[in-house]
Design a protein around this motif. Structure first.
Motif, PDB file in Angstrom:
ATOM      1  N   LYS A  34       0.865  -1.038   0.267  1.00  0.00           N
ATOM      2  CA  LYS A  34      -0.057   0.452   0.158  1.00  0.00           C
ATOM      3  C   LYS A  34       1.120   1.383  -0.390  1.00  0.00           C
ATOM      4  O   LYS A  34       1.478   1.171   0.895  1.00  0.00           O
ATOM      5  CB  LYS A  34      -0.586   0.232   1.277  1.00  0.00           C
ATOM      6  CG  LYS A  34      -1.825  -1.180   1.476  1.00  0.00           C
ATOM      7  CD  LYS A  34      -3.102  -1.220   2.364  1.00  0.00           C
ATOM      8  CE  LYS A  34      -4.318  -2.322   2.525  1.00  0.00           C
ATOM      9  NZ  LYS A  34      -4.762  -2.175   3.237  1.00  0.00           N
ATOM     10  N   THR A  38      -4.275   5.184   0.022  1.00  0.00           N
ATOM     11  CA  THR A  38      -5.133   4.263  -1.124  1.00  0.00           C
ATOM     12  C   THR A  38      -6.823   4.431  -0.742  1.00  0.00           C
ATOM     13  O   THR A  38      -6.669   4.381   0.769  1.00  0.00           O
ATOM     14  CB  THR A  38      -4.545   3.048  -0.602  1.00  0.00           C
ATOM     15  OG1 THR A  38      -4.914   2.658   0.723  1.00  0.00           O
ATOM     16  CG2 THR A  38      -3.004   2.424  -0.916  1.00  0.00           C
ATOM     17  N   LEU A  42      -8.882   0.826  -4.223  1.00  0.00           N
ATOM     18  CA  LEU A  42      -8.075  -0.024  -4.388  1.00  0.00           C
ATOM     19  C   LEU A  42      -7.882  -1.097  -3.643  1.00  0.00           C
ATOM     20  O   LEU A  42      -6.716  -2.025  -3.524  1.00  0.00           O
ATOM     21  CB  LEU A  42      -6.622   1.036  -3.796  1.00  0.00           C
ATOM     22  CG  LEU A  42      -5.904   2.156  -5.258  1.00  0.00           C
ATOM     23  CD1 LEU A  42      -5.016   2.559  -5.031  1.00  0.00           C
ATOM     24  CD2 LEU A  42      -5.956   1.168  -6.361  1.00  0.00           C
ATOM     25  N   ASN A  43      -8.151  -0.753  -2.175  1.00  0.00           N
ATOM     26  CA  ASN A  43      -7.879  -1.824  -0.428  1.00  0.00           C
ATOM     27  C   ASN A  43      -8.901  -2.931  -1.421  1.00  0.00           C
ATOM     28  O   ASN A  43      -8.872  -4.439  -1.316  1.00  0.00           O
ATOM     29  CB  ASN A  43      -8.183  -1.520   0.377  1.00  0.00           C
ATOM     30  CG  ASN A  43      -7.693   0.419   1.011  1.00  0.00           C
ATOM     31  OD1 ASN A  43      -6.885  -0.262   0.667  1.00  0.00           O
ATOM     32  ND2 ASN A  43      -8.339   0.442   1.614  1.00  0.00           N
ATOM     33  N   LYS A  63       1.356   1.051   5.965  1.00  0.00           N
ATOM     34  CA  LYS A  63       2.030   1.904   4.471  1.00  0.00           C
ATOM     35  C   LYS A  63       2.545   2.602   4.530  1.00  0.00           C
ATOM     36  O   LYS A  63       3.922   2.202   4.879  1.00  0.00           O
ATOM     37  CB  LYS A  63       0.938   3.929   4.511  1.00  0.00           C
ATOM     38  CG  LYS A  63      -0.705   3.030   4.655  1.00  0.00           C
ATOM     39  CD  LYS A  63      -1.501   4.355   4.492  1.00  0.00           C
ATOM     40  CE  LYS A  63      -2.933   4.255   4.604  1.00  0.00           C
ATOM     41  NZ  LYS A  63      -3.820   5.647   4.420  1.00  0.00           N
ATOM     42  N   GLY A  99      -0.124  -0.262  -4.487  1.00  0.00           N
ATOM     43  CA  GLY A  99      -1.312   0.656  -4.409  1.00  0.00           C
ATOM     44  C   GLY A  99      -1.818   2.099  -3.952  1.00  0.00           C
ATOM     45  O   GLY A  99      -1.181   1.628  -2.801  1.00  0.00           O
ATOM     46  N   GLN A 100      -1.446   2.963  -4.795  1.00  0.00           N
ATOM     47  CA  GLN A 100      -2.042   4.433  -3.846  1.00  0.00           C
ATOM     48  C   GLN A 100      -2.619   5.234  -5.262  1.00  0.00           C
ATOM     49  O   GLN A 100      -2.746   5.266  -6.856  1.00  0.00           O
ATOM     50  CB  GLN A 100      -0.402   4.975  -4.433  1.00  0.00           C
ATOM     51  CG  GLN A 100      -0.039   4.481  -5.104  1.00  0.00           C
ATOM     52  CD  GLN A 100       1.592   5.015  -4.911  1.00  0.00           C
ATOM     53  OE1 GLN A 100       2.475   5.742  -3.807  1.00  0.00           O
ATOM     54  NE2 GLN A 100       2.741   4.890  -5.850  1.00  0.00           N
ATOM     55  N   THR A 101      -3.510   5.559  -4.721  1.00  0.00           N
ATOM     56  CA  THR A 101      -4.436   6.855  -5.252  1.00  0.00           C
ATOM     57  C   THR A 101      -4.083   8.573  -5.355  1.00  0.00           C
ATOM     58  O   THR A 101      -3.547   8.571  -4.301  1.00  0.00           O
ATOM     59  CB  THR A 101      -5.668   6.560  -4.925  1.00  0.00           C
ATOM     60  OG1 THR A 101      -6.028   8.091  -5.477  1.00  0.00           O
ATOM     61  CG2 THR A 101      -6.031   7.066  -3.396  1.00  0.00           C
TER      62      THR A 101
END
Length: 347
Positions: A34, A38, A42-43, A63, A99-101
């Motif tokens: 992560k 996130t 994405l989770n 994270k 995953g990251q936003t």
């Protein structure tokens, strides 16, 4: 540079031996990481991908500040690369799903592939229209089963961006190499298809520098059901199992040519593998039940009468008969002499 670890006992030696290169590698271990931020989408995506990847999946709950696609000369990129190489060596993993936003790239999913503890290539995609596995009712597949992967487009064999994505997805979900397929073991199918392809995007213009927008990638997961068909071959039905999502191709990095050449190199086949039909078969070679290679040599018919033997006087023809014949004559003469002597004494 990572230090060389020497085993201190038999248990650690077995662990290090298990991580040595093999002719037929084990299933790839994927680490799900992560990023700094996130979201719920994405989770859920990473949770469902882990469910399809189990038991060869590791999840990092904390994270991490990791940006592998930043400029290579920045400190962030070098620290991210060193972190990935360290995690790969520590966990014997060859794939990462990050995953990251952010506001610039929402719901960003990054696939990272490693080889020999070094970064090989990266593919970044954006997730859209995600439907989780929990929201779809029905039976689910058993964890640990290999999926049947279906790629429905010519671009997966012609366009370099889609060829790389296909290779990445197959490396992620392929699992262990098997010699045969058990029909009841195919419990789910992962279908990967493309949106309608623009007319300008054809084989002739398939290049990474093309300005034509690439079509979206649709990923659907189905559970299989084997039903009676009145014959030996069952009737197969597909029911939507989840997860379901659309991917938008974003940034990527091409693998280093020398590192890619090393990763594609195959070891020479053993003679036992040659006997199994994996390579050129040799005549008069068999493998017994213990796995030993046995060879058979064909020779011509031999004439044993001409076989050279050791010459001995006692083995000559007639030697035994002559010796015993002379002894018999001497014995008869002695007996006659004794009889005549007795008769003279009696007179």
């Amino acid at each position: 540079m990572l230090r060389t670890v020497k085993p201190k006992n038999a248990r650690s030696k077995r662990v290090l031996d298990a991580r040595e290169p093999k002719e037929v590698e084990d299933a790839r271990i994927a680490i799900f990481v992560k990023g700094t931020k996130t979201g719920e989408v994405l989770n859920g995506v990473m949770k469902d991908m882990m469910a399809l990847k189990r038991p060869d999946a590791i999840s990092f709950s904390k994270k991490n500040v990791i940006h592998p696609l930043d400029a290579q000369n920045t400190a962030s990129a070098s620290s991210s690369t060193s972190s990935l190489e360290f995690w790969s060596s520590k966990n014997d993993a060859s794939m990462f799903v990050i995953g990251q936003t952010s506001k610039k790239r929402p719901n960003d999913l990054t696939f990272v592939r490693m080889y020999d503890g070094k970064l090989l290539d990266i593919v970044e995609v954006g997730v859209e229209n995600y439907v989780s596995m929990e929201s779809i009712p029905g039976t689910k597949s058993t964890p640990g089963h290999k999926p049947l992967m279906h790629f429905a487009s010519e671009l997966f064999d012609t366009h370099p961006r889609f060829i790389q994505l296909k290779s990445m997805l197959m490396s992620l979900f392929n699992g262990e190499a098997v010699e045969s397929i058990y029909l009841k073991g195919l419990e789910h199918v992962i279908s990967v298809s493309l949106a309608p392809t623009p007319a300008t995007l054809n084989i002739a213009s398939a290049s990474t520098e093309s300005t034509t927008p690439l079509p979206k990638v649709h990923i659907r997961t189905y559970a299989t059901r084997l039903l009676a068909s009145g014959s030996r071959i069952p009737r197969v039905e597909l029911t939507l199992m989840g997860p379901s999502m659309d991917l938008v191709l974003r940034r990527h990095t091409n693998p280093d040519p020398e590192l890619l050449k090393q990763s594609m190199k195959r070891p020479k086949l053993k003679k036992t593998d040659i006997e199994k039909g994996l390579g050129k078969k040799r005549k008069n070679l068999d493998v017994d039940e213990m796995g030993n290679l046995r060879g058979r040599v064909h020779v011509g018919k031999q004439d044993l009468s001409k076989l050279p033997t050791r010459k001995m006087k006692g083995l000559k023809a007639g030697a035994f008969e002559d010796e015993h014949g002379d002894d018999a004559v001497d014995d008869d003469a002695d007996n006659d002499q004794e009889v005549s002597t007795k008769r003279q004494k009696l007179h």
